[in-house]
Design a protein around this motif. Structure first.
Motif, PDB file in Angstrom:
ATOM      1  N   ARG A 516       0.837  -1.202   0.000  1.00 30.66           N
ATOM      2  CA  ARG A 516       0.000   0.000   0.000  1.00 30.66           C
ATOM      3  C   ARG A 516       0.872   1.253   0.000  1.00 30.66           C
ATOM      4  NH1 ARG A 516      -5.246   0.331   2.951  1.00 30.66           N
ATOM      5  NH2 ARG A 516      -5.798   2.501   3.270  1.00 30.66           N
ATOM      6  N   GLN A 527      -4.057   7.500   1.323  1.00 32.11           N
ATOM      7  CA  GLN A 527      -4.468   6.247   1.956  1.00 32.11           C
ATOM      8  C   GLN A 527      -5.945   5.989   1.698  1.00 32.11           C
ATOM      9  OE1 GLN A 527      -2.843   4.023   4.100  1.00 32.11           O
ATOM     10  NE2 GLN A 527      -0.844   4.974   4.226  1.00 32.11           N
ATOM     11  N   TYR A 530      -6.685   4.621  -1.804  1.00 29.08           N
ATOM     12  CA  TYR A 530      -6.107   3.324  -2.161  1.00 29.08           C
ATOM     13  C   TYR A 530      -7.147   2.218  -2.008  1.00 29.08           C
ATOM     14  CZ  TYR A 530      -3.250  -0.867  -2.042  1.00 29.08           C
ATOM     15  OH  TYR A 530      -2.735  -2.104  -2.292  1.00 29.08           O
ATOM     16  N   HIS A 532      -7.381  -1.891  -2.204  1.00 27.69           N
ATOM     17  CA  HIS A 532      -6.695  -3.170  -2.363  1.00 27.69           C
ATOM     18  C   HIS A 532      -7.439  -4.013  -3.390  1.00 27.69           C
ATOM     19  CE1 HIS A 532      -4.495  -6.798  -1.318  1.00 27.69           C
ATOM     20  NE2 HIS A 532      -5.656  -7.434  -1.311  1.00 27.69           N
TER      21      HIS A 532
END
Length: 545
Positions: A516, A527, A530, A532
């Protein structure tokens, strides 16, 4: 009458109008298109693509090909260097660049104009007003919104670059701003953990939090876990009237936040200590007992984490954040517990390519009213920031209509698809299988990744951190069964031995956090932005880490 509720009732005409005009969205979309063309017609881009000659959708498609950000990068780079005329007509005012990760190593700088932010905020206003009318108790409660920083850096021209959510938060109307107990300045704290700690320090004193909003459910999981992990420090800071800010925090931000820090009533502190004594933990479901609504992404890969958010935050309504990106808001959810949203037909112009035709040299391109319920499409976006026919690489499904306006649900990013033997696994399917696989074993969803492994008989490998070592084989089998249930082609390939069952590979604890941090450092973004991916292209990143 409560002043806030009076304001909401007055503003609700906007919601009523939008819902009423869904019956005429086709014509409205075409008007929106010509307005976007006008904003850039007298720019260098406008001259290069003959925007002045565009009178209708056919002209538009004839003059401008389907694009990606690389089409616009030379123009945007000139705007960044101080030449707004490269992309915009003289009347357009540039406010900032929204930073987001790109498909190359260079981050994307999305121009945010005055018209862009107007439509962006209008979409959020409709989202919020509809949520309030469905949950009238919110008018007497407080809100927590975790926004980013719109002033992270400056372009060569001096224009700020950062998160559009921060600009929207800083320019809220005063009557609305008072209800948000985490000020926009918190988004300017660069250290992610310190930012979340500060948000908790400012919001924990209130037991009247009725709504919390952020895009990514992983942010909410992290916030809850931090509250529990740092419970002693938080209570000590509240009792002493203090806040520990990280080094590097600007004096302006520090002074603004320190002015908002006060000692918390002994009654509230005692209440929090009682929660810890009775449960052994400090979790949002206990310290925010009046929470009514959580606004967060509910679709795509992050949907796997919604059950964990429910466990941590308790019994409250979930309202999808909507399909939105730095490039613009695309849908406005209008009901609880659904990741379907009404196309925001007044803000941007949209075109759609059937998912099955995306690789075609001459795909069918449809307007919004031409979609078919149950079918999946790639979105092409034309916004007020100078992007035309922009492939945002989002795949959505039409789940119905309101008038001429489609209701859309986000499935997955188009790049996240794997097909070694014709199984055509998508990010959405893998995320669904991960959620169900963990759920069948009564385990909380963990961050994992499925990657293709070629061989004489290919298979998928489940990358999983070592703290789950005792359960990995059962987890792999459970996800395998769930994949077969959601993808008949995968089921067929397994049954006919064209694919082997999932195997596991243990990776070191902390690998996902390193990935990350690396991706954010390489490509920009935050953050919060982002996401996943549960479906990777290979496990090569482990070597890189």
């Amino acid at each position: 009458m409560n002043a806030r509720w009076a304001y909401i009732k007055l503003q609700n005409a906007i919601v009523s109008r939008m819902l009423r005009q869904t019956a005429n969205s086709r014509d409205i979309q075409r008007d929106v298109l010509l307005e976007k063309v006008r904003l850039c017609a007298d720019s260098r881009f406008g001259r290069d693509y003959h925007l002045r000659s565009i009178r209708n959708v056919d002209d538009f498609r004839r003059n401008i090909p389907i694009t990606d950000f690389e089409t616009f990068r030379p123009y945007v780079d000139d705007v960044r260097r101080g030449d707004p005329g490269a992309l915009f007509s003289p009347s357009v005012r540039l406010l900032m660049f929204a930073l987001t990760s790109g498909t190359t190593e260079q981050p994307k700088h999305i121009p945010v104009t005055d018209e862009f932010i107007r439509t962006y905020k209008r979409g959020w206003k409709i989202w919020g007003l509809k949520a309030h009318t469905d949950h009238m108790d919110l008018a007497k409660k407080e809100y927590v919104h975790l926004a980013g920083d719109w002033q992270q850096s400056q372009a060569e021209s001096g224009v700020w670059c950062g998160s559009i959510s921060g600009l929207a938060a800083e320019t809220r109307p005063a009557i609305v701003r008072r209800t948000f107990i985490v000020p926009p300045e918190v988004g300017k704290i660069s250290d992610w953990t310190a930012r979340q700690y500060t948000a908790l320090r400012l919001s924990l004193p209130s037991r009247k939090v009725g709504m919390i909003m952020t895009a990514n459910p992983l942010t909410l999981v992290g916030l809850a876990e931090l509250a529990d992990r740092e419970k002693e420090s938080l209570i000590r800071d509240m009792r002493d009237g203090t806040l520990r800010l990280p080094e590097g925090c600007s004096s302006t931000t520090s002074n603004t936040l320190q002015r908002r820090i006060k000692r918390v009533s002994s009654r509230r502190i005692q209440e929090l200590e009682n929660i810890i004594e009775q449960t052994g933990r400090l979790l949002p479901k206990d310290f925010w007992p009046q929470l009514s609504v959580i606004g967060v992404w509910m679709g795509g890969s992050v949907s796997a984490f919604i059950p964990e958010v429910r466990r941590l935050y308790g019994e409250c309504a979930f309202r999808d954040h909507g399909l939105s990106a730095s490039e613009g808001r695309m849908t406005i959810p209008i009901e609880d517990e659904s990741n379907a949203g009404l196309l925001d037909y007044e803000s941007n112009f949209y075109e759609f390519i059937p998912e099955s035709e995306f690789e075609s040299d001459s795909p069918t391109v449809l307007e919004a009213h031409e979609l078919i319920e149950g079918q999946s499409y790639y979105i092409l976006l034309t916004n007020s920031g100078g992007l035309f026919r922009y492939n945002i690489h989002d795949v959505v499904q039409c789940v119905g209509f309101r008038g001429q306006t489609p209701m859309l649900t986000f499935l997955h990013k188009g790049a996240h698809c794997s097909s070694m033997t014709g199984e055509k696994l998508t990010e959405y399917q893998v995320a669904t299988a991960v959620r169900e696989g963990f759920g069948q074993l009564n385990l909380r969803v963990e961050t994992v990744m499925l990657v293709p492994v070629m061989g004489s008989t290919p298979r998928y490998r489940l990358l999983i951190e070592s703290h789950l070592n005792d359960d990995v084989e059962n987890i792999a089998k459970s996800i395998d069964r769930s994949l077969a249930a959601v993808n008949c082609e995968y089921d067929d390939r397994i049954k006919t031995n064209r694919l082997r069952p999932i195997e596991t590979k243990i990776i070191p604890n902390g690998s996902w956090q390193k990935m990350r941090e690396r991706k954010i450092a390489e490509r920009g973004g935050t953050q919060e932005q982002y996401k996943h991916t549960f479906l990777g292209t290979s496990d090569q990143f482990l070597t890189e880490l």
